[in-house]
Write a protein that holds these residues in place. Sequence first.
Motif, PDB file in Angstrom:
ATOM      1  N   SER A 195       0.821  -1.196   0.000  1.00  0.00           N
ATOM      2  CA  SER A 195       0.000   0.000   0.000  1.00  0.00           C
ATOM      3  C   SER A 195       0.865   1.261   0.000  1.00  0.00           C
ATOM      4  N   LEU A 196       1.965   1.236   0.736  1.00  0.00           N
ATOM      5  CA  LEU A 196       2.893   2.365   0.745  1.00  0.00           C
ATOM      6  C   LEU A 196       3.514   2.568  -0.631  1.00  0.00           C
ATOM      7  N   ALA A 197       3.830   1.472  -1.315  1.00  0.00           N
ATOM      8  CA  ALA A 197       4.429   1.569  -2.645  1.00  0.00           C
ATOM      9  C   ALA A 197       3.454   2.132  -3.670  1.00  0.00           C
ATOM     10  N   SER A 198       2.152   1.886  -3.483  1.00  0.00           N
ATOM     11  CA  SER A 198       1.162   2.392  -4.435  1.00  0.00           C
ATOM     12  C   SER A 198       0.553   3.715  -3.979  1.00  0.00           C
ATOM     13  N   ASP A 199       1.183   4.372  -2.982  1.00  0.00           N
ATOM     14  CA  ASP A 199       0.752   5.665  -2.465  1.00  0.00           C
ATOM     15  C   ASP A 199      -0.674   5.605  -1.927  1.00  0.00           C
ATOM     16  N   GLY A 200      -1.000   4.517  -1.220  1.00  0.00           N
ATOM     17  CA  GLY A 200      -2.326   4.372  -0.660  1.00  0.00           C
ATOM     18  C   GLY A 200      -2.326   4.246   0.842  1.00  0.00           C
ATOM     19  N   LEU A 201      -1.253   4.700   1.497  1.00  0.00           N
ATOM     20  CA  LEU A 201      -1.127   4.552   2.937  1.00  0.00           C
ATOM     21  C   LEU A 201      -1.116   5.924   3.608  1.00  0.00           C
ATOM     22  N   VAL A 202      -1.923   6.076   4.642  1.00  0.00           N
ATOM     23  CA  VAL A 202      -1.974   7.308   5.420  1.00  0.00           C
ATOM     24  C   VAL A 202      -1.427   6.975   6.800  1.00  0.00           C
ATOM     25  N   ARG A 203      -0.414   7.739   7.237  1.00  0.00           N
ATOM     26  CA  ARG A 203       0.239   7.468   8.514  1.00  0.00           C
ATOM     27  C   ARG A 203       0.059   8.653   9.447  1.00  0.00           C
ATOM     28  N   GLY A 204      -0.129   8.369  10.721  1.00  0.00           N
ATOM     29  CA  GLY A 204      -0.274   9.414  11.716  1.00  0.00           C
ATOM     30  C   GLY A 204      -1.720   9.629  12.112  1.00  0.00           C
ATOM     31  N   ALA A 205      -1.920  10.105  13.337  1.00  0.00           N
ATOM     32  CA  ALA A 205      -3.264  10.236  13.886  1.00  0.00           C
ATOM     33  C   ALA A 205      -4.099  11.282  13.144  1.00  0.00           C
ATOM     34  N   LYS A 206      -3.552  12.462  12.914  1.00  0.00           N
ATOM     35  CA  LYS A 206      -4.331  13.546  12.315  1.00  0.00           C
ATOM     36  C   LYS A 206      -4.796  13.197  10.895  1.00  0.00           C
ATOM     37  N   GLU A 207      -3.872  12.735  10.065  1.00  0.00           N
ATOM     38  CA  GLU A 207      -4.231  12.396   8.683  1.00  0.00           C
ATOM     39  C   GLU A 207      -5.134  11.155   8.625  1.00  0.00           C
ATOM     40  N   SER A 208      -4.907  10.212   9.517  1.00  0.00           N
ATOM     41  CA  SER A 208      -5.740   9.008   9.536  1.00  0.00           C
ATOM     42  C   SER A 208      -7.169   9.329   9.935  1.00  0.00           C
ATOM     43  N   ILE A 209      -7.330  10.199  10.924  1.00  0.00           N
ATOM     44  CA  ILE A 209      -8.674  10.588  11.351  1.00  0.00           C
ATOM     45  C   ILE A 209      -9.396  11.336  10.242  1.00  0.00           C
ATOM     46  N   LYS A 210      -8.678  12.168   9.490  1.00  0.00           N
ATOM     47  CA  LYS A 210      -9.282  12.853   8.338  1.00  0.00           C
ATOM     48  C   LYS A 210      -9.757  11.842   7.302  1.00  0.00           C
ATOM     49  N   ALA A 211      -8.920  10.829   7.001  1.00  0.00           N
ATOM     50  CA  ALA A 211      -9.289   9.816   6.010  1.00  0.00           C
ATOM     51  C   ALA A 211     -10.481   8.996   6.487  1.00  0.00           C
ATOM     52  N   LEU A 212     -10.522   8.664   7.768  1.00  0.00           N
ATOM     53  CA  LEU A 212     -11.655   7.914   8.309  1.00  0.00           C
ATOM     54  C   LEU A 212     -12.928   8.736   8.276  1.00  0.00           C
ATOM     55  N   ASP A 213     -12.830  10.019   8.557  1.00  0.00           N
ATOM     56  CA  ASP A 213     -14.006  10.892   8.557  1.00  0.00           C
ATOM     57  C   ASP A 213     -14.555  11.073   7.143  1.00  0.00           C
ATOM     58  N   ARG A 214     -13.674  11.093   6.141  1.00  0.00           N
ATOM     59  CA  ARG A 214     -14.105  11.223   4.738  1.00  0.00           C
ATOM     60  C   ARG A 214     -14.563   9.901   4.153  1.00  0.00           C
ATOM     61  N   LYS A 215     -14.494   8.812   4.926  1.00  0.00           N
ATOM     62  CA  LYS A 215     -14.822   7.456   4.468  1.00  0.00           C
ATOM     63  C   LYS A 215     -13.901   7.033   3.336  1.00  0.00           C
ATOM     64  N   ASP A 216     -12.672   7.495   3.381  1.00  0.00           N
ATOM     65  CA  ASP A 216     -11.676   7.200   2.349  1.00  0.00           C
ATOM     66  C   ASP A 216     -10.689   6.164   2.890  1.00  0.00           C
ATOM     67  N   ALA A 217     -11.215   5.023   3.357  1.00  0.00           N
ATOM     68  CA  ALA A 217     -10.361   4.019   3.970  1.00  0.00           C
ATOM     69  C   ALA A 217     -10.879   2.622   3.669  1.00  0.00           C
ATOM     70  N   GLU A 218      -9.937   1.715   3.434  1.00  0.00           N
ATOM     71  CA  GLU A 218     -10.260   0.305   3.236  1.00  0.00           C
ATOM     72  C   GLU A 218     -10.037  -0.479   4.530  1.00  0.00           C
ATOM     73  N   LEU A 219      -9.013  -0.079   5.297  1.00  0.00           N
ATOM     74  CA  LEU A 219      -8.649  -0.768   6.528  1.00  0.00           C
ATOM     75  C   LEU A 219      -7.947   0.213   7.451  1.00  0.00           C
ATOM     76  N   CYS A 220      -8.183   0.082   8.738  1.00  0.00           N
ATOM     77  CA  CYS A 220      -7.529   0.924   9.734  1.00  0.00           C
ATOM     78  C   CYS A 220      -6.753   0.018  10.682  1.00  0.00           C
ATOM     79  N   VAL A 221      -5.501   0.405  10.978  1.00  0.00           N
ATOM     80  CA  VAL A 221      -4.659  -0.323  11.924  1.00  0.00           C
ATOM     81  C   VAL A 221      -4.383   0.613  13.086  1.00  0.00           C
ATOM     82  N   LEU A 222      -4.788   0.203  14.281  1.00  0.00           N
ATOM     83  CA  LEU A 222      -4.697   1.026  15.468  1.00  0.00           C
ATOM     84  C   LEU A 222      -3.786   0.367  16.488  1.00  0.00           C
ATOM     85  N   CYS A 223      -2.945   1.161  17.116  1.00  0.00           N
ATOM     86  CA  CYS A 223      -2.071   0.659  18.177  1.00  0.00           C
ATOM     87  C   CYS A 223      -2.789   0.831  19.514  1.00  0.00           C
ATOM     88  N   GLU A 224      -2.932  -0.271  20.246  1.00  0.00           N
ATOM     89  CA  GLU A 224      -3.609  -0.210  21.530  1.00  0.00           C
ATOM     90  C   GLU A 224      -2.772   0.490  22.592  1.00  0.00           C
TER      91      GLU A 224
END
Length: 149
Positions: free
Chosen positions: A44-73
């Motif tokens: 996913s990183l190689a195809s420019d489809g990876l969002v890293r970090g809390a702020k950008e990830s939350i934006k992607a989740l809010d826009r429904k622009d996500a296939e999968l979310c990986v969260l650190c407990e």
Amino acid sequence: MRSRFMTQDAVAAPAPATVEVPADAAAKGTLTMEEALAIVLRKSLASDGLVRGAKESIKALDRKDAELCVLCEGTEEAGIVSLVEALCSEHKIPLVKVQDPKKLGEMAGLCKIDREGNPRKVVGASVVVIRQWGEESVARTTILEQLNN
């Protein structure tokens, strides 16, 4: 300053971190969740489809622009964990939880790679979102099967 007469070897960037996966395990489809996740995140990183970090990830989740979310407990901020869990459940986005933020950061490419191929200066990641899977792979089907079960 770079000279225009430098060879390709001198300019080449180091290879991304690799996860040792047995060849027979990939062929049989018996990858563990961690191995499959590392492969999928790298593709996913190689195809420019990876969002890293809390702020950008939350934006992607809010826009429904996500296939999968990986969260650190082990994230220090409890608000981030509850917000990401709420957004994933509201928008019906699959959520995978991992324990170690340094391991998640290494899988997401947030590290330097030395000449021997070992990760150095690993930065921990709290949330990583896959927007595009990249290419079809055994690792992707392994993750989707485990999420459906």
